[in-house]
Design a protein around this motif. Structure first.
Motif, PDB file in Angstrom:
ATOM      1  N   HIS A  80       0.802  -1.231   0.000  1.00 28.08           N
ATOM      2  CA  HIS A  80       0.000   0.000   0.000  1.00 28.08           C
ATOM      3  C   HIS A  80       0.834   1.280   0.000  1.00 28.08           C
ATOM      4  O   HIS A  80       0.355   2.335   0.416  1.00 28.08           O
ATOM      5  N   VAL A  81       2.084   1.184  -0.455  1.00 22.53           N
ATOM      6  CA  VAL A  81       2.913   2.385  -0.581  1.00 22.53           C
ATOM      7  C   VAL A  81       2.916   2.822  -2.039  1.00 22.53           C
ATOM      8  O   VAL A  81       3.201   2.027  -2.931  1.00 22.53           O
ATOM      9  N   THR A  82       2.577   4.080  -2.261  1.00 24.28           N
ATOM     10  CA  THR A  82       2.614   4.636  -3.603  1.00 24.28           C
ATOM     11  C   THR A  82       3.506   5.876  -3.610  1.00 24.28           C
ATOM     12  O   THR A  82       3.706   6.520  -2.583  1.00 24.28           O
ATOM     13  N   GLY A  83       4.038   6.197  -4.772  1.00 20.63           N
ATOM     14  CA  GLY A  83       4.836   7.408  -4.895  1.00 20.63           C
ATOM     15  C   GLY A  83       6.324   7.216  -4.684  1.00 20.63           C
ATOM     16  O   GLY A  83       7.103   8.150  -4.906  1.00 20.63           O
ATOM     17  N   PHE A  84       6.725   6.023  -4.231  1.00 22.10           N
ATOM     18  CA  PHE A  84       8.144   5.744  -4.024  1.00 22.10           C
ATOM     19  C   PHE A  84       8.498   4.419  -4.685  1.00 22.10           C
ATOM     20  O   PHE A  84       7.689   3.479  -4.692  1.00 22.10           O
ATOM     21  N   ALA A  85       9.724   4.355  -5.201  1.00 16.99           N
ATOM     22  CA  ALA A  85      10.195   3.139  -5.857  1.00 16.99           C
ATOM     23  C   ALA A  85      11.667   2.953  -5.542  1.00 16.99           C
ATOM     24  O   ALA A  85      12.375   3.921  -5.225  1.00 16.99           O
ATOM     25  N   PRO A  86      12.166   1.731  -5.610  1.00 13.18           N
ATOM     26  CA  PRO A  86      13.593   1.501  -5.366  1.00 13.18           C
ATOM     27  C   PRO A  86      14.452   2.406  -6.240  1.00 13.18           C
ATOM     28  O   PRO A  86      14.181   2.592  -7.427  1.00 13.18           O
ATOM     29  N   GLY A  87      15.478   2.988  -5.632  1.00 20.02           N
ATOM     30  CA  GLY A  87      16.361   3.892  -6.347  1.00 20.02           C
ATOM     31  C   GLY A  87      16.052   5.362  -6.116  1.00 20.02           C
ATOM     32  O   GLY A  87      16.882   6.224  -6.421  1.00 20.02           O
ATOM     33  N   ASP A  88      14.867   5.681  -5.564  1.00 21.09           N
ATOM     34  CA  ASP A  88      14.513   7.074  -5.293  1.00 21.09           C
ATOM     35  C   ASP A  88      15.359   7.637  -4.153  1.00 21.09           C
ATOM     36  O   ASP A  88      15.547   6.983  -3.116  1.00 21.09           O
ATOM     37  N   ALA A  89      15.838   8.849  -4.333  1.00 21.43           N
ATOM     38  CA  ALA A  89      16.537   9.555  -3.251  1.00 21.43           C
ATOM     39  C   ALA A  89      15.491  10.259  -2.397  1.00 21.43           C
ATOM     40  O   ALA A  89      14.664  11.024  -2.915  1.00 21.43           O
ATOM     41  N   VAL A  90      15.523  10.002  -1.099  1.00 21.17           N
ATOM     42  CA  VAL A  90      14.466  10.485  -0.211  1.00 21.17           C
ATOM     43  C   VAL A  90      15.058  11.043   1.084  1.00 21.17           C
ATOM     44  O   VAL A  90      16.232  10.834   1.400  1.00 21.17           O
ATOM     45  N   PHE A  91      14.212  11.757   1.841  1.00 20.73           N
ATOM     46  CA  PHE A  91      14.575  12.169   3.192  1.00 20.73           C
ATOM     47  C   PHE A  91      13.311  12.216   4.033  1.00 20.73           C
ATOM     48  O   PHE A  91      12.203  12.383   3.514  1.00 20.73           O
ATOM     49  N   GLY A  92      13.485  12.021   5.353  1.00 20.39           N
ATOM     50  CA  GLY A  92      12.310  11.995   6.212  1.00 20.39           C
ATOM     51  C   GLY A  92      12.674  11.616   7.630  1.00 20.39           C
ATOM     52  O   GLY A  92      13.809  11.811   8.078  1.00 20.39           O
ATOM     53  N   SER A  93      11.704  11.039   8.346  1.00 21.74           N
ATOM     54  CA  SER A  93      11.884  10.767   9.768  1.00 21.74           C
ATOM     55  C   SER A  93      11.166   9.497  10.203  1.00 21.74           C
ATOM     56  O   SER A  93      10.062   9.207   9.734  1.00 21.74           O
ATOM     57  N   VAL A  94      11.786   8.765  11.121  1.00 23.72           N
ATOM     58  CA  VAL A  94      11.141   7.592  11.724  1.00 23.72           C
ATOM     59  C   VAL A  94      10.457   7.959  13.038  1.00 23.72           C
ATOM     60  O   VAL A  94       9.859   7.104  13.681  1.00 23.72           O
ATOM     61  N   TRP A  95      10.558   9.222  13.463  1.00 21.16           N
ATOM     62  CA  TRP A  95      10.011   9.660  14.751  1.00 21.16           C
ATOM     63  C   TRP A  95       8.493   9.572  14.746  1.00 21.16           C
ATOM     64  O   TRP A  95       7.829  10.094  13.853  1.00 21.16           O
ATOM     65  N   THR A  96       7.930   8.925  15.751  1.00 21.08           N
ATOM     66  CA  THR A  96       6.476   8.785  15.838  1.00 21.08           C
ATOM     67  C   THR A  96       5.925   9.352  17.143  1.00 21.08           C
ATOM     68  O   THR A  96       4.884   8.926  17.624  1.00 21.08           O
ATOM     69  N   GLY A  97       6.654  10.300  17.714  1.00 23.42           N
ATOM     70  CA  GLY A  97       6.092  11.021  18.854  1.00 23.42           C
ATOM     71  C   GLY A  97       6.645  10.682  20.210  1.00 23.42           C
ATOM     72  O   GLY A  97       6.156  11.192  21.218  1.00 23.42           O
ATOM     73  N   GLY A  98       7.656   9.845  20.315  1.00 30.39           N
ATOM     74  CA  GLY A  98       8.220   9.546  21.619  1.00 30.39           C
ATOM     75  C   GLY A  98       9.120   8.332  21.589  1.00 30.39           C
ATOM     76  O   GLY A  98       9.422   7.779  20.533  1.00 30.39           O
ATOM     77  N   TYR A  99       9.548   7.915  22.780  1.00 28.11           N
ATOM     78  CA  TYR A  99      10.424   6.753  22.910  1.00 28.11           C
ATOM     79  C   TYR A  99       9.552   5.509  23.043  1.00 28.11           C
ATOM     80  O   TYR A  99       8.784   5.370  23.998  1.00 28.11           O
ATOM     81  N   LYS A 100       9.659   4.623  22.053  1.00 25.97           N
ATOM     82  CA  LYS A 100       8.797   3.444  22.036  1.00 25.97           C
ATOM     83  C   LYS A 100       9.621   2.177  21.882  1.00 25.97           C
ATOM     84  O   LYS A 100      10.605   2.150  21.146  1.00 25.97           O
ATOM     85  N   ARG A 101       9.211   1.155  22.585  1.00 24.34           N
ATOM     86  CA  ARG A 101       9.924  -0.123  22.531  1.00 24.34           C
ATOM     87  C   ARG A 101       9.930  -0.664  21.100  1.00 24.34           C
ATOM     88  O   ARG A 101       8.897  -0.748  20.434  1.00 24.34           O
ATOM     89  N   GLY A 102      11.116  -1.012  20.624  1.00 23.42           N
ATOM     90  CA  GLY A 102      11.238  -1.578  19.292  1.00 23.42           C
ATOM     91  C   GLY A 102      11.190  -0.575  18.162  1.00 23.42           C
ATOM     92  O   GLY A 102      11.203  -0.958  16.987  1.00 23.42           O
ATOM     93  N   ALA A 103      11.151   0.716  18.485  1.00 21.81           N
ATOM     94  CA  ALA A 103      11.086   1.730  17.431  1.00 21.81           C
ATOM     95  C   ALA A 103      12.371   1.710  16.611  1.00 21.81           C
ATOM     96  O   ALA A 103      13.454   1.517  17.159  1.00 21.81           O
ATOM     97  N   PRO A 104      12.267   1.894  15.303  1.00 19.71           N
ATOM     98  CA  PRO A 104      13.477   1.903  14.477  1.00 19.71           C
ATOM     99  C   PRO A 104      14.290   3.171  14.733  1.00 19.71           C
ATOM    100  O   PRO A 104      13.754   4.213  15.113  1.00 19.71           O
ATOM    101  N   GLY A 105      15.585   3.085  14.543  1.00 21.40           N
ATOM    102  CA  GLY A 105      16.445   4.251  14.624  1.00 21.40           C
ATOM    103  C   GLY A 105      17.092   4.471  13.271  1.00 21.40           C
ATOM    104  O   GLY A 105      16.793   3.769  12.293  1.00 21.40           O
ATOM    105  N   THR A 106      18.015   5.440  13.231  1.00 17.41           N
ATOM    106  CA  THR A 106      18.680   5.730  11.961  1.00 17.41           C
ATOM    107  C   THR A 106      20.199   5.735  12.071  1.00 17.41           C
ATOM    108  O   THR A 106      20.885   6.033  11.095  1.00 17.41           O
ATOM    109  N   PHE A 107      20.730   5.405  13.251  1.00 18.49           N
ATOM    110  CA  PHE A 107      22.182   5.264  13.387  1.00 18.49           C
ATOM    111  C   PHE A 107      22.552   3.856  12.909  1.00 18.49           C
ATOM    112  O   PHE A 107      23.027   3.011  13.662  1.00 18.49           O
ATOM    113  N   CYS A 108      22.296   3.601  11.635  1.00 13.02           N
ATOM    114  CA  CYS A 108      22.479   2.262  11.065  1.00 13.02           C
ATOM    115  C   CYS A 108      22.508   2.392   9.546  1.00 13.02           C
ATOM    116  O   CYS A 108      22.369   3.490   9.000  1.00 13.02           O
ATOM    117  N   GLU A 109      22.674   1.271   8.849  1.00 10.57           N
ATOM    118  CA  GLU A 109      22.785   1.300   7.391  1.00 10.57           C
ATOM    119  C   GLU A 109      21.444   1.219   6.678  1.00 10.57           C
ATOM    120  O   GLU A 109      21.319   1.697   5.546  1.00 10.57           O
TER     121      GLU A 109
END
Length: 329
Positions: free
Chosen positions: A83-112
Motif C-alpha cells: 500500500h505504498v505509492t509514490g516511491f520506488a527503489p532507487g529514489d533519493a528520499v529524506f524523512g523521519s522515523v520519529w512517531t512522537g516519543g520513545y517506544k519499545r522496538g522503534a526503528p532508529g537511523t544510526f544504522c545502514e
C-alpha cells in the motif's frame, strides 16, 4: 548491517558502540531506506545520557526501550511495503522515523538501513546533498512549524531567537526572516557573525548582555536555551506576543519541567508549545525553501557512522554551530 547499539545510559562514546543487526523488512505503509546520512538531535542526547532522570519512566529505567538512536534519515529507497505509492527503489528520499516519543522496538537511523512510514518521507530535492537533507528534518521542520504555523510570524514583526546558532536556531532565524520578520538572535561571541549572516538584523551576545534586561519588545520569542525562567522571558513580549519554549535544560533530575509548568500557568495566553510534525508536506516545504536558496542548512561537522558517540557528545556539549551529521556511507 552495521548498527550503533546502546546498552545503557552514560557518556556517549562509552555506551554507543558499533555492532550488527538484521536488515529490517518494510511493513504495510513503510519504506526500507538505505541510510546515506542522518543527524543528531536533542532526543538522541537525552536518551543516550538518560537525563533528566524524570524522563526515564518514558525512555526506560535502566536503558532506552529502543537500543538504536537517530530519527532523521536521508538515503535511497531499497524496497517498499504494501500500500505504498509514490516511491520506488532507487529514489533519493529524506524523512523521519520519529512517531512522537520513545517506544519499545522503534526503528532508529544510526544504522545502514531503516524503515520509514511513507507518510513521513519525501523525495530529496536535487540540489541538496544527503547530509544537508538529513540535517533539515527535525530541526528544519520544527522551526518551520514554530514560525509559520504556531507563532504565525508576519511581515514587520519583531522575533527573538535565543540559541540562534544551534541546530534549530539557525533554521528559526532564517525562516522568521523569510516570513518578513525583523530578527534578533542571541548567541555567544564566536557565533555573532554566523547569526548575522543568516539574516538576523540584531545580534545579542549573551556573554555581555542579558536579553531580558533590554528595553526592546518582541512579538515572538523562541527560547531554545531556557536559561531564564519563562516568567522572565515573558517580560520582553509585546501585549499580544508569543513565547515558544523549546529546551529541556541541563538539570539532571527535572530539567526545565518545573519552570515550563509554571510558565504555562503564568502566561497561558502567550504560551505556545511546539511539536515536530514530519508530514510529507512539511518535508517538501522545507526542502523547497532550501532548494530555492531562501534557507540553508548549517552543518557544523559530519562524522562517520562509527563515531556516533563523538557526534552525540558534540551535540550534548551545547557548543554545536548548526547541525551535527552522521554519514553512513
Amino acid at each position: 548491517m552495521r548498527t550503533i547499539l546502546q546498552s545503557g545510559y552514560g557518556e556517549p562514546e562509552r555506551v554507543l558502540v558499533q555492532g550488527e543487526s538484521d536488515i529490517p523488512t518494510p511493513g504495510d505503509g513503510e519504506v526500507l531506506v538505505r541510510v546515506h546520512a542522518t543527524s543528531v538531535n536533542t532526543p538522541d542526547c537525552l536518551a543516550t545520557l538518560g537525563v533528566p532522570y524524570a524522563l526515564r519512566p518514558v525512555m526506560g529505567l535502566r536503558a532506552p526501550v529502543s537500543p538504536v538512536r537517530g530519527s532523521d534519515v536521508a538515503g535511497v529507497v531499497e524496497a517498499v511495503g504494501a500500500h505504498v505509492t509514490g516511491f520506488a527503489p532507487g529514489d533519493a528520499v529524506f524523512g523521519s522515523v520519529w512517531t512522537g516519543g520513545y517506544k519499545r522496538g522503534a526503528p532508529g537511523t544510526f544504522c545502514e538501513y531503516t524503515v520509514v512510514p511513507a507518510t513521513q518521507l519525501a523525495h530529496k530535492p536535487a540540489k541538496l546533498s544527503f547530509e544537508e537533507a538529513a540535517g533539515a528534518v527535525m530541526s528544519g521542520v520544527t522551526a518551520l512549524v514554530a514560525m509559520r504555523d504556531v507563532a504565525r510570524v508576519r511581515a514587520g514583526q519583531q522575533v527573538l531567537v535565543n540559541g540562534a546558532s544551534g541546530g534549530l536556531g539557525t533554521f528559526a532565524v532564517q525562516l522568521a526572516r523569510a516570513l518578513g520578520a525583523v530578527v534578533t538572535g542571541v548567541c555567544s561571541t564566536r557565533n555573532v557573525e554566523l547569526v548575522r549572516s543568516l539574516g538576523a538584523s540584531h545580534v545579542i551576545d549573551y556573554t555581555r548582555t542579558s536579553y531580558p534586561e533590554q528595553d526592546a519588545r518582541y512579538d515572538v520569542v523562541m527560547d531554545n536555551v531556557m536559561n531564564h525562567p519563562p516568567s522572565v522571558s515573558a517580560r520582553v513580549l509585546t501585549a499580544n506576543g508569543v513565547l515558544l519554549p523549546n529546551s529541556i535544560g541541563t538539570h539532571k533530575w527535572l530539567g526545565t519541567l518545573p519552570s515550563m509548568a509554571f510558565g504555562a500557568l503564568f502566561k497561558s495566553r502567550q504560551w505556545r508549545t511546539i511539536q515536530f510534525v514530519p508530514s510529507r508536506k512539511n518535508l517538501e516545504d522545507i526542502g523547497a525553501l532550501i532548494q530555492s536558496g531562501a534557507v540553508k542548512v548549517v552543518i557544523d561537522k559530519t562524522y562517520p557512522l562509527a563515531q556516533a558517540g563523538k557526534a552525540v557528545a558534540h551535540m550534548a556539549s551545547r557548543r554545536a554551530r548548526g547541525q551535527i551529521v552522521l554519514s553512513a556511507m
